[in-house]
Design a protein around this motif. Sequence first.
Motif, PDB file in Angstrom:
ATOM      1  N   ALA B  87       0.836  -1.202   0.000  1.00 47.91           N
ATOM      2  CA  ALA B  87       0.000   0.000   0.000  1.00 47.91           C
ATOM      3  C   ALA B  87       0.875   1.259   0.000  1.00 47.91           C
ATOM      4  CB  ALA B  87      -0.934  -0.002   1.203  1.00 47.91           C
ATOM      5  N   GLU B  88       1.952   1.231   0.787  1.00 45.31           N
ATOM      6  CA  GLU B  88       2.844   2.395   0.824  1.00 45.31           C
ATOM      7  C   GLU B  88       3.491   2.611  -0.534  1.00 45.31           C
ATOM      8  OE1 GLU B  88       4.007   2.370   5.541  1.00 45.31           O
ATOM      9  OE2 GLU B  88       5.600   2.014   4.073  1.00 45.31           O
ATOM     10  N   ASN B  89       3.922   1.512  -1.130  1.00 48.18           N
ATOM     11  CA  ASN B  89       4.604   1.600  -2.429  1.00 48.18           C
ATOM     12  C   ASN B  89       3.689   2.120  -3.531  1.00 48.18           C
ATOM     13  OD1 ASN B  89       5.331  -0.033  -5.142  1.00 48.18           O
ATOM     14  ND2 ASN B  89       7.200   0.515  -4.037  1.00 48.18           N
ATOM     15  N   GLN B  90       2.425   1.747  -3.474  1.00 55.60           N
ATOM     16  CA  GLN B  90       1.492   2.084  -4.548  1.00 55.60           C
ATOM     17  C   GLN B  90       0.581   3.266  -4.191  1.00 55.60           C
ATOM     18  OE1 GLN B  90       0.966  -0.095  -7.694  1.00 55.60           O
ATOM     19  NE2 GLN B  90       3.089  -0.314  -7.079  1.00 55.60           N
ATOM     20  N   GLY B  91       0.782   3.843  -3.022  1.00 51.70           N
ATOM     21  CA  GLY B  91      -0.045   4.977  -2.615  1.00 51.70           C
ATOM     22  C   GLY B  91      -1.495   4.607  -2.374  1.00 51.70           C
ATOM     23  N   ILE B  92      -1.733   3.382  -1.895  1.00 47.28           N
ATOM     24  CA  ILE B  92      -3.107   2.909  -1.692  1.00 47.28           C
ATOM     25  C   ILE B  92      -3.579   3.278  -0.287  1.00 47.28           C
ATOM     26  CG2 ILE B  92      -4.551   0.835  -1.487  1.00 47.28           C
ATOM     27  CD1 ILE B  92      -2.614  -0.384  -3.650  1.00 47.28           C
ATOM     28  N   GLU B  93      -4.740   3.935  -0.226  1.00 45.17           N
ATOM     29  CA  GLU B  93      -5.240   4.417   1.065  1.00 45.17           C
ATOM     30  C   GLU B  93      -6.467   3.665   1.535  1.00 45.17           C
ATOM     31  OE1 GLU B  93      -5.693   8.615   0.458  1.00 45.17           O
ATOM     32  OE2 GLU B  93      -3.541   8.871   0.090  1.00 45.17           O
ATOM     33  N   PHE B  94      -7.126   2.923   0.650  1.00 42.07           N
ATOM     34  CA  PHE B  94      -8.289   2.158   1.104  1.00 42.07           C
ATOM     35  C   PHE B  94      -7.800   0.851   1.738  1.00 42.07           C
ATOM     36  CE2 PHE B  94      -7.689   0.946  -3.365  1.00 42.07           C
ATOM     37  CZ  PHE B  94      -7.802  -0.437  -3.332  1.00 42.07           C
TER      38      PHE B  94
END
Lengths: 182, 165
Positions: B87-94
């Motif tokens: 999530a951190e690597n891909q900018g995922i917030e959900f």
Amino acid sequence: MTTPLQVTARLRTPVSGADHVRGATDAPVTVVEYGDFQCQYCGAAYPNLTELLRQREGTVRLVYRYFPIANVHPYAESAAEAAEAAGVRGRFWEMHDWLYEHQDQLDPVHLSLGVEQLGMPPDDIGAEVERHAHADRVRRDFVGGIRSGVNGTPTLFVNDVRHDGGYALPDLLAAVDAAADT
Amino acid sequence: MTDPNGLIGPGRPAPDFTLPATPDGRRTGLREYRGRPVVLAFYPADWSPVCGDQMALYQSAMPEFESYRAAVLGISVDSFWSHRAFAENQGIEFPLLADFEPKGAVARSYGAYTRGGEAARALVVIDPDGVVAWRQLYPQEVNPGADGILDALERMRVSGEVRVG
């Protein structure tokens, strides 16, 4: 297990006068690209698409639409907005080419130098990008892409049908030739 | 529908669950989202080797999902440590939920588990009352995009099940 669906996605937003188009307007084949200026796969496809237009001049035209995946590519959105700023000045394709030829220089400083190199006003364009003057247009392209089944970048539609093959020149030539024959 | 191993069908109540959502052990589940549409995106594994990974794409498309007040939950059998890095690597917030222990239990309850021990690539859209409205199974290697989800949410809106905020 339920049979998986092999989806044939179709372009839902028809090509219009608002689009950026390169190639003969009456070409029988239209390739619509949804691209992200910071995406390495789009960068790899760029010279092949250029060569495709050269080898099939009169047969194919290319439409470019913005599809920045901003959470992965921090400069994709500003690059798209800068391209649109160039577009309203009638210089979209020059900016498009510069961006794909300088994918490692999309930060604001280098981008501004690029704009200047192309003979456009870097301060004006920088200000438009800064206040997101063209964000609505970029978002409209993006949403139309999402609705059409764009699932990553680049995604190409060849005469409205999603191209699920490769982006090497032979793949592109084959897809265009097949579409021209039907 | 009658195949006990098939993906859950429309009209069936969505099986409730809670799964770890963060490394500190916070869990989230369907019940928290009652009254809103929920999109469950089962996927094989974090770290697929393409630009515009399915989950990264959904993050970019989040304003569209939110226009239907829909919540999006990604679910795979990866651990929450893997999810956090991904999530951190891909900018995922959900939320990316860890269907890790017992492995694949939630995926199994939706009929979205493969013999290979991963979640299938499957999308399930659940209406605000917790009933499956639409679902689709995809080949493991195909990123399904978001058009099917948005079509399902739009049908819900047209039928008056979802008020657009």
